[in-house]
Design an enzyme around this catalytic site. Structure first.
Site, PDB file in Angstrom:
ATOM      1  N   ARG A  98       7.294  -0.561   1.855  1.00 23.31           N
ATOM      2  CA  ARG A  98       7.569  -1.433   3.077  1.00 23.31           C
ATOM      3  C   ARG A  98       5.872  -2.735   2.858  1.00 23.31           C
ATOM      4  O   ARG A  98       4.975  -1.626   1.975  1.00 23.31           O
ATOM      5  CB  ARG A  98       6.973  -1.014   4.153  1.00 23.31           C
ATOM      6  N   CYS A 125      -4.170 -18.681  14.395  1.00 24.24           N
ATOM      7  CA  CYS A 125      -3.969 -17.668  16.022  1.00 24.24           C
ATOM      8  C   CYS A 125      -3.752 -18.534  16.957  1.00 24.24           C
ATOM      9  O   CYS A 125      -4.380 -19.710  17.152  1.00 24.24           O
ATOM     10  CB  CYS A 125      -4.557 -16.491  15.973  1.00 24.24           C
ATOM     11  N   ARG A 180      -9.467  -8.758  10.061  1.00 20.61           N
ATOM     12  CA  ARG A 180      -8.606  -9.750   8.968  1.00 20.61           C
ATOM     13  C   ARG A 180      -9.990 -11.327   9.205  1.00 20.61           C
ATOM     14  O   ARG A 180      -9.662 -12.579   8.946  1.00 20.61           O
ATOM     15  CB  ARG A 180      -7.411 -10.646   8.728  1.00 20.61           C
ATOM     16  N   CYS A 193      -8.863 -13.304  17.988  1.00 17.06           N
ATOM     17  CA  CYS A 193     -10.164 -12.211  18.526  1.00 17.06           C
ATOM     18  C   CYS A 193     -11.186 -12.100  18.741  1.00 17.06           C
ATOM     19  O   CYS A 193     -11.397 -12.150  17.192  1.00 17.06           O
ATOM     20  CB  CYS A 193      -9.111 -11.132  18.357  1.00 17.06           C
ATOM     21  N   LYS A 220      -3.064   4.508   6.485  1.00 15.87           N
ATOM     22  CA  LYS A 220      -3.517   4.668   8.215  1.00 15.87           C
ATOM     23  C   LYS A 220      -2.961   6.382   7.847  1.00 15.87           C
ATOM     24  O   LYS A 220      -1.965   6.852   7.475  1.00 15.87           O
ATOM     25  CB  LYS A 220      -2.666   4.137   8.844  1.00 15.87           C
ATOM     26  N   ASP A 256     -11.185  -1.299  13.217  1.00 12.70           N
ATOM     27  CA  ASP A 256     -11.236  -1.495  11.421  1.00 12.70           C
ATOM     28  C   ASP A 256     -13.642  -1.903  11.373  1.00 12.70           C
ATOM     29  O   ASP A 256     -13.480  -2.792  12.253  1.00 12.70           O
ATOM     30  CB  ASP A 256     -11.018  -2.529  10.994  1.00 12.70           C
ATOM     31  N   ASP A 303      -7.658   3.816  10.464  1.00 13.66           N
ATOM     32  CA  ASP A 303      -6.789   2.245   9.125  1.00 13.66           C
ATOM     33  C   ASP A 303      -8.131   2.467   8.409  1.00 13.66           C
ATOM     34  O   ASP A 303      -8.873   2.927   8.154  1.00 13.66           O
ATOM     35  CB  ASP A 303      -6.415   1.536   8.488  1.00 13.66           C
ATOM     36  N   ARG A 331       0.650  -1.415  -0.182  1.00 12.00           N
ATOM     37  CA  ARG A 331       0.172  -0.140  -0.152  1.00 12.00           C
ATOM     38  C   ARG A 331       0.990   0.990  -0.694  1.00 12.00           C
ATOM     39  O   ARG A 331       0.348   2.792  -0.502  1.00 12.00           O
ATOM     40  CB  ARG A 331      -0.915  -0.102   1.191  1.00 12.00           C
ATOM     41  N   TYR A 332       2.469   0.950   0.570  1.00 18.87           N
ATOM     42  CA  TYR A 332       3.033   2.504   0.588  1.00 18.87           C
ATOM     43  C   TYR A 332       3.884   2.376  -0.129  1.00 18.87           C
ATOM     44  O   TYR A 332       4.663   1.377  -0.767  1.00 18.87           O
ATOM     45  CB  TYR A 332       3.589   2.423   2.355  1.00 18.87           C
ATOM     46  N   CYS A 342     -11.111  -9.307  15.384  1.00 24.63           N
ATOM     47  CA  CYS A 342     -10.056  -9.704  14.330  1.00 24.63           C
ATOM     48  C   CYS A 342     -10.723  -8.920  12.768  1.00 24.63           C
ATOM     49  O   CYS A 342     -11.771  -9.093  12.628  1.00 24.63           O
ATOM     50  CB  CYS A 342      -9.922 -10.236  14.296  1.00 24.63           C
TER      51      CYS A 342
HETATM   52  C1  LIG Z   1      -0.607  -1.654   8.445  1.00 25.67           C
HETATM   53  C2  LIG Z   1       0.278  -1.200   7.374  1.00 25.67           C
HETATM   54  C3  LIG Z   1       2.023  -1.633   7.091  1.00 25.67           C
HETATM   55  C4  LIG Z   1       2.745  -0.584   8.267  1.00 25.67           C
HETATM   56  O1  LIG Z   1       2.658   0.750   8.017  1.00 25.67           O
HETATM   57  P1  LIG Z   1       3.489   1.080   9.751  1.00 25.67           P
HETATM   58  O2  LIG Z   1       2.205   2.776   9.514  1.00 25.67           O
HETATM   59  O3  LIG Z   1       4.516   1.562   8.664  1.00 25.67           O
HETATM   60  O4  LIG Z   1       2.854   1.125  10.501  1.00 25.67           O
HETATM   61  C5  LIG Z   1       2.199  -1.740   5.670  1.00 25.67           C
HETATM   62  N1  LIG Z   1       1.880  -2.647   5.154  1.00 25.67           N
HETATM   63  C6  LIG Z   1       0.108  -1.932   4.996  1.00 25.67           C
HETATM   64  C7  LIG Z   1      -0.628  -2.857   4.068  1.00 25.67           C
HETATM   65  C8  LIG Z   1      -0.039  -2.156   6.733  1.00 25.67           C
HETATM   66  O5  LIG Z   1      -1.201  -1.928   6.490  1.00 25.67           O
HETATM   67  S1  SF4 Z   2      -6.350 -10.109  15.540  1.00 27.67           S
HETATM   68 FE1  SF4 Z   2      -6.272 -11.638  14.288  1.00 27.67          FE
HETATM   69  S2  SF4 Z   2      -5.146 -12.100  12.859  1.00 27.67           S
HETATM   70 FE2  SF4 Z   2      -4.456 -10.877  15.259  1.00 27.67          FE
HETATM   71  S3  SF4 Z   2      -4.080 -12.582  16.259  1.00 27.67           S
HETATM   72 FE3  SF4 Z   2      -6.262 -11.292  16.654  1.00 27.67          FE
HETATM   73  S4  SF4 Z   2      -7.222 -13.001  15.845  1.00 27.67           S
HETATM   74 FE4  SF4 Z   2      -5.371 -13.649  14.964  1.00 27.67          FE
END
Ligand SMILES: *Cc1c(COP(=O)(O)O)cnc(C)c1O
Ligand code: SF4
Length: 364
Positions: free
Chosen positions: A112, A121, A130, A125, A333, A289, A326, A108-109, A128
């Site tokens: 990174r 996991c 995802r 959670c 973010k 989220d 986010d 996305r960036y 979560c």
């Molecule tokens: C959160 C995230 C990051 C890391 O973002 P930072 O601001 O550097 O912590 C990188 N890629 C994706 C897709 C993310 O969701």
């Molecule tokens: S937030 Fe989602 S991915 Fe992270 S530890 Fe909990 S269940 Fe696993």
């Protein structure tokens, strides 16, 4: 440890494989440890085909069985509110699947990337982000995907930071982690690796001396933890953090702001202090989220700002996480701040002190 685990030998209890094998996965299993409310029982049935239930005996032992509002319980045991899907909620609220140059890698960036290593996991959670794929073992990335994703990183010299995510990367065996970290360490332009893990919270037994010996080989390694409440900062968690720090890992915490769990300045200050005592820097507090079935956890943005504003000055700057949203649809973010700039003129600024005074600062 609640009396129901009293028969477990200390060596079994300290063994992360024992903890994983004995995870509580059904309402009946949970009921042995925590008397469930009717709503929780119903919720276990309704949510069974959507998002798996899984709680380590260790994490379950932190639940106060007499308190239906226990912050540990609320993160681990579903309520029927999970069945409500708000119109603004999405299966993939951050459009992570769209921004994949290769399967299993979100970019996305510019500098990174986020690499999904596993969909397993220790504890699932309830909040979560995802949930669409986490806990679905069928969707876990095969080894060829991971290899192809690392090849992609090797071919893109602009990537200097790789985040291992999931699921929980520490669900992988030691040898797989060693191989992954080794492959990343061999790419000259990858300067740092971050591991996002909830194991120090949900399964601190996983942080073994053997695992830390692997981590020690690959500096600089950043360990991004996910503690949401002071009560998760136990002596076992502290021992895990000590081992990680002694292996040279840099630790920072990413908490999620959750209604009924940690949505007060007092809860956040207590969490920050407990983290700092474990050498973990509070880094971020995320707005929950818009993933499906999480509306009961979501606080207003206004409340998040109020909490941060009330923390400022009452505790140290080191205790202050940044409040992050986010943005939906993959817009990335952004921080939101209480705002201390009251007025901006050509020759001076008016800033608000933590006690609410307006103070003039000359512009140079
Ligand atoms: C959160 C995230 C990051 C890391 O973002 P930072 O601001 O550097 O912590 C990188 N890629 C994706 C897709 C993310 O969701
Ligand atoms: S937030 Fe989602 S991915 Fe992270 S530890 Fe909990 S269940 Fe696993």
């Amino acid at each position: 440890m609640t009396h129901l685990f009293a028969h477990v030998s200390p060596s079994d209890w300290a063994d992360w494989r024992w903890q994983l094998r004995h995870r509580l996965r059904t309402a009946d299993a949970l009921e042995q440890i925590v008397p469930l409310t009717d709503d929780e029982r119903r919720a276990c049935a309704i949510t069974a085909d959507r998002f798996r239930l899984g709680v380590t005996p260790y994490y379950a032992s932190l639940i106060d069985p007499d308190d239906p509002a226990c912050p540990i319980r609320r993160q681990a045991i579903p309520t029927s509110a999970e069945a409500l899907i708000h119109p603004d909620e999405r299966a993939d609220p951050l459009s992570e699947e769209r921004d994949m140059p290769v399967p299993g890698l979100t970019r996305r960036y510019p500098d990174r990337v986020l690499l999904y290593t596993t969909h397993t996991c220790a504890v699932y959670c309830r909040h979560c982000t995802r949930r669409r794929k986490v806990s679905d073992p069928g969707s876990a990335p095969p080894r060829q995907h991971l290899d192809a994703a690392i090849d992609w990183i090797a071919e893109h010299p602009e990537i200097r930071d790789v985040i291992l995510s999931g699921g929980d990367p520490l669900s992988l065996p030691d040898r797989t982690l060693d191989r992954l970290l080794g492959r990343l360490a061999a790419i000259p332009h990858v300067q740092i690796v971050r591991i996002g893990t909830r194991n120090p919270t949900s399964l601190p037994q996983r942080i073994t001396p053997e695992l830390c010996e692997i981590f020690r080989k690959y500096p600089p390694l950043y360990l991004m933890t996910h503690f949401n409440h002071e009560r998760e900062c136990t002596p076992q968690a502290a021992q895990a953090a000590t081992r990680l720090a002694e292996a040279g890992c840099v630790m920072a915490n990413q908490a999620v702001l959750l209604r009924g769990v940690n949505d007060s300045p007092e809860a956040q200050i207590a969490l920050s202090h407990a983290l700092l005592a474990m050498r973990i820097r509070p880094y971020r507090l995320y707005q929950c989220d818009l993933s499906e079935g999480t509306s009961h956890f979501r606080t207003s943005l206004r409340r998040g700002i109020e909490i941060l504003d009330a923390m400022r000055g009452r505790t140290s700057g080191l205790s202050m996480p940044e409040l992050i949203v986010d943005l939906p649809d993959g817009h990335g973010k952004v921080p939101i701040h209480p705002g201390h700039v009251v007025e901006r003129a050509a020759d001076h600024w008016v800033l608000r002190s933590y006690q609410g005074e307006r103070v003039v600062v000359p512009e140079v």
